[in-house]
Design a protein around this motif. Structure first.
Motif, PDB file in Angstrom:
ATOM      1  N   MET A   1       0.857  -1.172   0.000  1.00 36.93           N
ATOM      2  CA  MET A   1       0.000   0.000   0.000  1.00 36.93           C
ATOM      3  C   MET A   1       0.907   1.240   0.000  1.00 36.93           C
ATOM      4  N   ALA A   2       0.529   2.241  -0.753  1.00 35.63           N
ATOM      5  CA  ALA A   2       1.294   3.486  -0.828  1.00 35.63           C
ATOM      6  C   ALA A   2       1.078   4.323   0.433  1.00 35.63           C
TER       7      ALA A   2
ATOM      8  N   LEU B   1      -1.689   5.752  13.260  1.00 34.45           N
ATOM      9  CA  LEU B   1      -1.944   4.339  13.015  1.00 34.45           C
ATOM     10  C   LEU B   1      -1.430   3.548  14.217  1.00 34.45           C
ATOM     11  N   LEU B   2      -2.238   2.623  14.691  1.00 33.27           N
ATOM     12  CA  LEU B   2      -1.792   1.768  15.782  1.00 33.27           C
ATOM     13  C   LEU B   2      -0.805   0.740  15.239  1.00 33.27           C
ATOM     14  N   ARG B   3       0.349   0.690  15.858  1.00 31.65           N
ATOM     15  CA  ARG B   3       1.415  -0.196  15.397  1.00 31.65           C
ATOM     16  C   ARG B   3       0.935  -1.633  15.243  1.00 31.65           C
ATOM     17  N   ASP B   4       0.302  -2.161  16.283  1.00 31.97           N
ATOM     18  CA  ASP B   4      -0.033  -3.578  16.300  1.00 31.97           C
ATOM     19  C   ASP B   4      -1.102  -3.954  15.279  1.00 31.97           C
ATOM     20  N   ASP B   5      -1.841  -2.970  14.786  1.00 33.11           N
ATOM     21  CA  ASP B   5      -2.855  -3.222  13.756  1.00 33.11           C
ATOM     22  C   ASP B   5      -2.327  -2.949  12.349  1.00 33.11           C
ATOM     23  N   ASN B   6      -1.091  -2.492  12.254  1.00 34.01           N
ATOM     24  CA  ASN B   6      -0.534  -2.077  10.960  1.00 34.01           C
ATOM     25  C   ASN B   6       0.912  -2.540  10.809  1.00 34.01           C
ATOM     26  N   LEU B   7       1.127  -3.822  11.077  1.00 29.34           N
ATOM     27  CA  LEU B   7       2.484  -4.363  11.055  1.00 29.34           C
ATOM     28  C   LEU B   7       3.104  -4.328   9.660  1.00 29.34           C
TER      29      LEU B   7
END
Length: 184
Positions: free
Chosen positions: A1-2, A85-91
């Motif tokens: 994803m860009a 962005l939450l880190r754990d939801d956007n690894l």
């Protein structure tokens, strides 16, 4: 994803803060108390770059509690749209910004231009704050010591209080961020 797509997916800073369950009080304390230096020309120069920022964060993170409110104050003056962005939801994105090529350390601030290209990355800590963390960790007993966990918990509480109350740390974060933004 860009990066533009990540930016569009991300939540506003207000939404992030509203949903916080941990460190909200500390983050808001720093946000409300930090006095942004009067560098009108500097903020105008940053404003002209039309930057946006993607912040990889989690509300439990003490470094995010320290760094995010200072970024938000700069963003207000320099007209930078900041999204979280939450880190754990956007690894998938987080793993493109590993610290030392291996750690999912946060927060990470990804600055993008109007076209959605990364122009700078900052995080997870200012250099002087990293020195403080390194010194604090060095004072811990070995991991196999019976009191290691107790001492580590005490250290993390002390670090969190220091981040919340030590305005020298706030200034270090500000200067580190400003130097990064000036270099764009």
């Amino acid at each position: 994803m860009a990066l533009n797509q990540w930016f569009e997916k991300a939540m506003s800073a207000d939404d992030y803060i509203e949903k916080m369950e941990k460190n909200k009080e500390g983050l808001l304390h720093i946000y409300d108390t930090f006095n942004l230096p009067d560098h009108t020309d500097l903020y105008e120069n940053i404003r002209e770059k039309n930057l946006r920022a993607i912040v990889l964060t989690e509300d439990w993170c003490g470094d995010a509690m320290l760094n995010v409110p200072i970024l938000l104050r700069i963003a207000e003056k320099a007209n930078i749209d900041v999204r979280m962005l939450l880190r754990d939801d956007n690894l998938e994105l987080m793993d493109q910004y590993l610290t030392n090529g291996k750690s999912r350390s946060i927060p990470i601030f990804i600055f993008i231009n109007e076209e959605g290209n990364e122009v700078a990355k900052w995080g997870p800590r200012a250099a002087k704050v990293q020195e403080f963390i390194d010194e604090s960790r060095a004072a811990l007993p070995p991991k196999d010591a019976p009191d290691h966990e107790e001492k580590a918990n005490e250290m993390y509480k002390f670090i969190g209080k220091s981040f919340r109350d030590n305005q020298d740390f706030w200034d270090e974060v500000y200067n580190s961020l400003i130097n990064k933004l000036k270099s764009i």
